[in-house]
Design a protein around this motif. Structure first.
Motif, PDB file in Angstrom:
ATOM      1  N   THR A 152       0.849  -1.191   0.000  1.00  0.00           N
ATOM      2  CA  THR A 152       0.000   0.000   0.000  1.00  0.00           C
ATOM      3  C   THR A 152       0.888   1.245   0.000  1.00  0.00           C
ATOM      4  OG1 THR A 152      -1.700  -1.172   1.241  1.00  0.00           O
ATOM      5  CG2 THR A 152      -1.830   1.235   1.192  1.00  0.00           C
ATOM      6  N   THR A 153       0.632   2.151  -0.905  1.00  0.00           N
ATOM      7  CA  THR A 153       1.496   3.317  -1.069  1.00  0.00           C
ATOM      8  C   THR A 153       0.791   4.615  -0.681  1.00  0.00           C
ATOM      9  OG1 THR A 153       0.835   3.534  -3.391  1.00  0.00           O
ATOM     10  CG2 THR A 153       2.813   2.245  -2.911  1.00  0.00           C
ATOM     11  N   ASN A 154       1.619   5.595  -0.359  1.00  0.00           N
ATOM     12  CA  ASN A 154       1.129   6.925  -0.016  1.00  0.00           C
ATOM     13  C   ASN A 154       2.143   7.930  -0.541  1.00  0.00           C
ATOM     14  OD1 ASN A 154      -0.518   8.904   1.455  1.00  0.00           O
ATOM     15  ND2 ASN A 154       1.270   9.109   2.769  1.00  0.00           N
ATOM     16  N   TYR A 155       1.640   9.039  -1.119  1.00  0.00           N
ATOM     17  CA  TYR A 155       2.522  10.029  -1.720  1.00  0.00           C
ATOM     18  C   TYR A 155       2.190  11.433  -1.233  1.00  0.00           C
ATOM     19  CZ  TYR A 155       3.660   6.375  -5.105  1.00  0.00           C
ATOM     20  OH  TYR A 155       4.070   5.208  -5.703  1.00  0.00           O
ATOM     21  N   ALA A 156       3.207  12.261  -1.145  1.00  0.00           N
ATOM     22  CA  ALA A 156       2.979  13.682  -0.928  1.00  0.00           C
ATOM     23  C   ALA A 156       2.271  14.240  -2.159  1.00  0.00           C
ATOM     24  CB  ALA A 156       4.302  14.403  -0.717  1.00  0.00           C
ATOM     25  N   ASP A 157       1.398  15.211  -1.944  1.00  0.00           N
ATOM     26  CA  ASP A 157       0.654  15.786  -3.070  1.00  0.00           C
ATOM     27  C   ASP A 157       1.594  16.328  -4.151  1.00  0.00           C
ATOM     28  OD1 ASP A 157      -2.071  17.167  -1.059  1.00  0.00           O
ATOM     29  OD2 ASP A 157      -1.762  15.173  -1.910  1.00  0.00           O
ATOM     30  N   SER A 158       2.734  16.856  -3.728  1.00  0.00           N
ATOM     31  CA  SER A 158       3.653  17.501  -4.664  1.00  0.00           C
ATOM     32  C   SER A 158       4.316  16.526  -5.631  1.00  0.00           C
ATOM     33  CB  SER A 158       4.728  18.260  -3.891  1.00  0.00           C
ATOM     34  OG  SER A 158       5.440  17.379  -3.047  1.00  0.00           O
ATOM     35  N   VAL A 159       4.262  15.222  -5.332  1.00  0.00           N
ATOM     36  CA  VAL A 159       4.944  14.248  -6.203  1.00  0.00           C
ATOM     37  C   VAL A 159       3.988  13.251  -6.850  1.00  0.00           C
ATOM     38  CG1 VAL A 159       7.006  14.470  -4.766  1.00  0.00           C
ATOM     39  CG2 VAL A 159       5.470  12.511  -4.433  1.00  0.00           C
ATOM     40  N   LYS A 160       2.713  13.325  -6.497  1.00  0.00           N
ATOM     41  CA  LYS A 160       1.735  12.381  -7.065  1.00  0.00           C
ATOM     42  C   LYS A 160       1.729  12.473  -8.583  1.00  0.00           C
ATOM     43  CE  LYS A 160      -1.522  12.001  -3.223  1.00  0.00           C
ATOM     44  NZ  LYS A 160      -2.846  12.378  -2.696  1.00  0.00           N
ATOM     45  N   GLY A 161       1.752  11.301  -9.207  1.00  0.00           N
ATOM     46  CA  GLY A 161       1.741  11.248 -10.663  1.00  0.00           C
ATOM     47  C   GLY A 161       3.113  11.338 -11.292  1.00  0.00           C
ATOM     48  N   ARG A 162       4.123  11.691 -10.487  1.00  0.00           N
ATOM     49  CA  ARG A 162       5.492  11.808 -11.032  1.00  0.00           C
ATOM     50  C   ARG A 162       6.444  10.788 -10.409  1.00  0.00           C
ATOM     51  NH1 ARG A 162       8.378  16.235 -10.015  1.00  0.00           N
ATOM     52  NH2 ARG A 162       7.336  16.724  -8.028  1.00  0.00           N
ATOM     53  N   PHE A 163       6.250  10.489  -9.126  1.00  0.00           N
ATOM     54  CA  PHE A 163       7.120   9.553  -8.414  1.00  0.00           C
ATOM     55  C   PHE A 163       6.382   8.235  -8.164  1.00  0.00           C
ATOM     56  CE2 PHE A 163       9.933  12.860  -6.000  1.00  0.00           C
ATOM     57  CZ  PHE A 163      10.195  13.497  -7.205  1.00  0.00           C
ATOM     58  N   THR A 164       7.154   7.156  -8.155  1.00  0.00           N
ATOM     59  CA  THR A 164       6.595   5.836  -7.830  1.00  0.00           C
ATOM     60  C   THR A 164       7.517   5.132  -6.848  1.00  0.00           C
ATOM     61  OG1 THR A 164       5.613   5.653 -10.041  1.00  0.00           O
ATOM     62  CG2 THR A 164       5.837   3.634  -8.754  1.00  0.00           C
ATOM     63  N   ILE A 165       6.928   4.660  -5.755  1.00  0.00           N
ATOM     64  CA  ILE A 165       7.693   3.898  -4.770  1.00  0.00           C
ATOM     65  C   ILE A 165       7.347   2.419  -4.920  1.00  0.00           C
ATOM     66  CG2 ILE A 165       5.957   4.159  -2.939  1.00  0.00           C
ATOM     67  CD1 ILE A 165       8.304   4.359  -0.930  1.00  0.00           C
ATOM     68  N   SER A 166       8.366   1.574  -4.777  1.00  0.00           N
ATOM     69  CA  SER A 166       8.151   0.129  -4.854  1.00  0.00           C
ATOM     70  C   SER A 166       9.158  -0.554  -3.932  1.00  0.00           C
ATOM     71  CB  SER A 166       8.304  -0.368  -6.287  1.00  0.00           C
ATOM     72  OG  SER A 166       9.601  -0.088  -6.780  1.00  0.00           O
ATOM     73  N   ARG A 167       8.913  -1.813  -3.634  1.00  0.00           N
ATOM     74  CA  ARG A 167       9.821  -2.539  -2.754  1.00  0.00           C
ATOM     75  C   ARG A 167       9.901  -3.994  -3.180  1.00  0.00           C
ATOM     76  NH1 ARG A 167       7.369  -2.297   3.208  1.00  0.00           N
ATOM     77  NH2 ARG A 167       8.799  -4.025   3.636  1.00  0.00           N
ATOM     78  N   ASP A 168      11.005  -4.609  -2.763  1.00  0.00           N
ATOM     79  CA  ASP A 168      11.208  -6.042  -2.962  1.00  0.00           C
ATOM     80  C   ASP A 168      11.434  -6.634  -1.585  1.00  0.00           C
ATOM     81  OD1 ASP A 168      12.246  -8.605  -3.405  1.00  0.00           O
ATOM     82  OD2 ASP A 168      13.144  -8.023  -5.299  1.00  0.00           O
TER      83      ASP A 168
END
Length: 123
Positions: A56-72
Motif C-alpha cells: 500500500t502506497t502513499n505520496y505527498a501531493d507535490s509528487v503524485k503522478g510523477r514519483f513511484t515507490i516500490s519494494r522487494d
C-alpha cells in the motif's frame, strides 16, 4: 546491527528522471513500512512516499503522478522512481525503514535512516 544504504542520487535537468535505491541489511526479522523523505537546508524533513509491507502506497501531493515507490521484500530493498523532475525536488533524500529485530525471545520495532543522497534538478 542494521544498515540502510542508498544509491542513485545526482544531478539532472528539469523534466529528467532519477531512480533512488535503498537496501537494508543486518539482523532483520522483517520490515514493516519503508519510505523516502527529503530535506532542504533550513527546512523540515518531509515525507515523499511510503509503502507498507503489503504494497500500500502513499505520496505527498507535490509528487503524485510523477514519483513511484516500490519494494522487494525478498531483497529488503525500496526504490523511488522519480520522473518529470522539477527544481523544487532538489533536496537530500533519505530512506527510512521500520524494522523488526529479534532480541532474545522478543520482537521489537526500530526506525532506521539511510545516510542521505543528494538530488539536484537544474533549470
Amino acid at each position: 546491527q542494521v544498515q540502510l544504504v542508498e544509491s542513485g542520487g545526482g544531478l539532472v535537468q528539469v523534466g529528467g528522471s532519477l531512480r533512488l535505491s535503498c537496501a537494508a541489511s543486518g539482523r532483520i526479522f522483517s520490515i514493516n513500512d519503508m519510505a523516502w523523505y527529503r530535506q532542504d537546508p533550513g527546512k523540515q524533513r518531509e515525507l515523499v512516499a511510503s509503502i507498507t509491507s503489503i504494497g500500500t502506497t502513499n505520496y505527498a501531493d507535490s509528487v503524485k503522478g510523477r514519483f513511484t515507490i516500490s519494494r522487494d521484500n525478498a531483497k529488503n530493498t525500496v526504490v523511488l522512481q522519480m520522473n518529470s523532475l522539477k527544481p523544487e525536488d532538489t533536496a537530500v533524500y533519505y530512506c527510512y525503514a521500520d524494522i523488526l529485530i529479534k532480541t532474545n525471545s522478543a520482537l521489537r520495532s526500530y526506525g532506521y535512516w539511510g545516510q542521505g543522497t543528494q538530488v539536484t534538478v537544474s533549470s
